[in-house]
Design a protein around this motif. Sequence first.
Motif, PDB file in Angstrom:
ATOM      1  N   ARG A 179      86.866  62.817  86.703  1.00  0.00           N
ATOM      2  CA  ARG A 179      85.736  62.019  86.508  1.00  0.00           C
ATOM      3  C   ARG A 179      84.570  62.893  86.756  1.00  0.00           C
ATOM      4  NH1 ARG A 179      86.048  58.080  90.294  1.00  0.00           N
ATOM      5  NH2 ARG A 179      84.669  59.573  91.393  1.00  0.00           N
ATOM      6  N   ASP A 180      84.477  63.297  87.984  1.00  0.00           N
ATOM      7  CA  ASP A 180      83.079  64.117  88.439  1.00  0.00           C
ATOM      8  C   ASP A 180      82.924  65.231  87.313  1.00  0.00           C
ATOM      9  OD1 ASP A 180      82.982  62.452  90.558  1.00  0.00           O
ATOM     10  OD2 ASP A 180      83.720  63.638  91.944  1.00  0.00           O
ATOM     11  N   MET A 200      92.443  61.000  82.169  1.00  0.00           N
ATOM     12  CA  MET A 200      92.186  60.264  83.140  1.00  0.00           C
ATOM     13  C   MET A 200      92.792  58.837  83.317  1.00  0.00           C
ATOM     14  SD  MET A 200      87.982  60.621  83.992  1.00  0.00           S
ATOM     15  CE  MET A 200      87.517  60.867  82.349  1.00  0.00           C
ATOM     16  N   ARG A 201      92.924  58.228  82.186  1.00  0.00           N
ATOM     17  CA  ARG A 201      93.519  56.973  81.922  1.00  0.00           C
ATOM     18  C   ARG A 201      95.303  57.192  82.417  1.00  0.00           C
ATOM     19  NH1 ARG A 201      92.823  52.010  80.753  1.00  0.00           N
ATOM     20  NH2 ARG A 201      90.703  52.372  80.338  1.00  0.00           N
ATOM     21  N   GLU A 217      86.900  53.607  84.361  1.00  0.00           N
ATOM     22  CA  GLU A 217      85.926  52.646  83.364  1.00  0.00           C
ATOM     23  C   GLU A 217      84.718  53.391  83.889  1.00  0.00           C
ATOM     24  OE1 GLU A 217      86.348  50.678  81.167  1.00  0.00           O
ATOM     25  OE2 GLU A 217      88.467  50.623  81.307  1.00  0.00           O
ATOM     26  N   ARG A 218      84.287  53.717  85.208  1.00  0.00           N
ATOM     27  CA  ARG A 218      83.281  54.317  85.613  1.00  0.00           C
ATOM     28  C   ARG A 218      82.599  55.688  84.821  1.00  0.00           C
ATOM     29  NH1 ARG A 218      83.926  55.598  91.881  1.00  0.00           N
ATOM     30  NH2 ARG A 218      81.631  56.243  91.466  1.00  0.00           N
ATOM     31  N   ALA A 219      83.697  56.329  84.395  1.00  0.00           N
ATOM     32  CA  ALA A 219      83.340  57.582  83.819  1.00  0.00           C
ATOM     33  C   ALA A 219      83.076  57.237  82.180  1.00  0.00           C
ATOM     34  CB  ALA A 219      84.578  58.522  83.853  1.00  0.00           C
ATOM     35  N   VAL A 220      83.293  56.152  81.444  1.00  0.00           N
ATOM     36  CA  VAL A 220      83.323  56.170  80.040  1.00  0.00           C
ATOM     37  C   VAL A 220      82.359  55.120  79.699  1.00  0.00           C
ATOM     38  CG1 VAL A 220      85.750  56.794  79.905  1.00  0.00           C
ATOM     39  CG2 VAL A 220      85.150  54.550  79.933  1.00  0.00           C
TER      40      VAL A 220
END
Length: 356
Positions: free
Chosen positions: A239-240, A318-319, A353-356
């Motif tokens: 994510r980062d 990621m998912r 979800e925070r990344a998309v």
Amino acid sequence: MIEQVLERVAGYEHRFNALFEGYFDTLAARLDTPPFSRFTPECLELLRELSLRGGKRIRVVLLHEAAGLVTGEPVEGLDAAALSVELLQTHGLVHDDLIDDSPTRRGGASTYYAYRERFPDHPQVALGLTVLAGDLALALSWQALLDAKVPVAVRQAMVEVQTRAAADTFVGQIIDLERDFTAAPGEEVLHGVADYKSARYSILAPMQLGLLAAGAQPALFEDELRAYARLVGICGQMRDDYLDLFGEADAMGKPTGTDIRAGRHSYTVSALLSAVSGAERTMVEAALGDPLCTPETVAAVRETAERNGVAAGMRADMRRHAEQASAVATGWRSRWRPESVSFFELLPLWSVERAV
């Protein structure tokens, strides 16, 4: 269901921020420093500013929810452990920004750049004070646990957890730098960096501390805790890395494209190099490692990555890792309290979800 995670995260964040502010309000009076020193109060103020600028306090959330796996009753020692994990995080941020030569962090000046502005004619002093500020945060992290009002055996076990987490993180920083000397780091290397640099201190250690405070013995569940932490840590690092190219600078509080400019072989950069060829690869390689790479060039690299499916591929990866982590947590239902197990099932998916 994700809304439940957000609500609980917000509750822990609000309570801890008040605790952290109170800690810094009294720190100067409790720390043994010579009265003539001007640099020490300045150092404490910089640590305070960085620490209170905040984030979601996910480590604090994990700590409390891990204790909640065992009991729904209040648990002594969680506040001390929360201070410890966040002070260790502050230490990491100070040194990360020095290593990366980052001017900003969390929407403000990094500690290193604050010292550079304070001592423009003395760069070695700015460098030294930055290192020492990070070191002081690390020492305070351990001291917070030593002051915890818990049985001696529990306190000792908690200090051991944080000491091991700190050592693993330092190894993670070393192999993170080493990774960029590898022409094409494979998945094993990328996952290893994520595990040591992030998962062990951000996921595993807070969970171990919460279980210890609640009277459990995390050593009995070592393998599954490590498996969960590793998968969530990989998600977090992905994510980062994803946000470094595909995120929005205003939302992150720091510029995008830092991995490109620094020549880091992150998850995103590695995926991008594997996806492009010809003129596109030439353009990406020219930008990689160029500290003067312009925002326009970074935007062109981003567009190239999106066109070649890198962004979509990373979201899928990621998912996949998040779902694997959730499956590990599901295996805890027969042993631990369902409410907190549900949280650990949902947390990895929320992080995606925070990344998309």
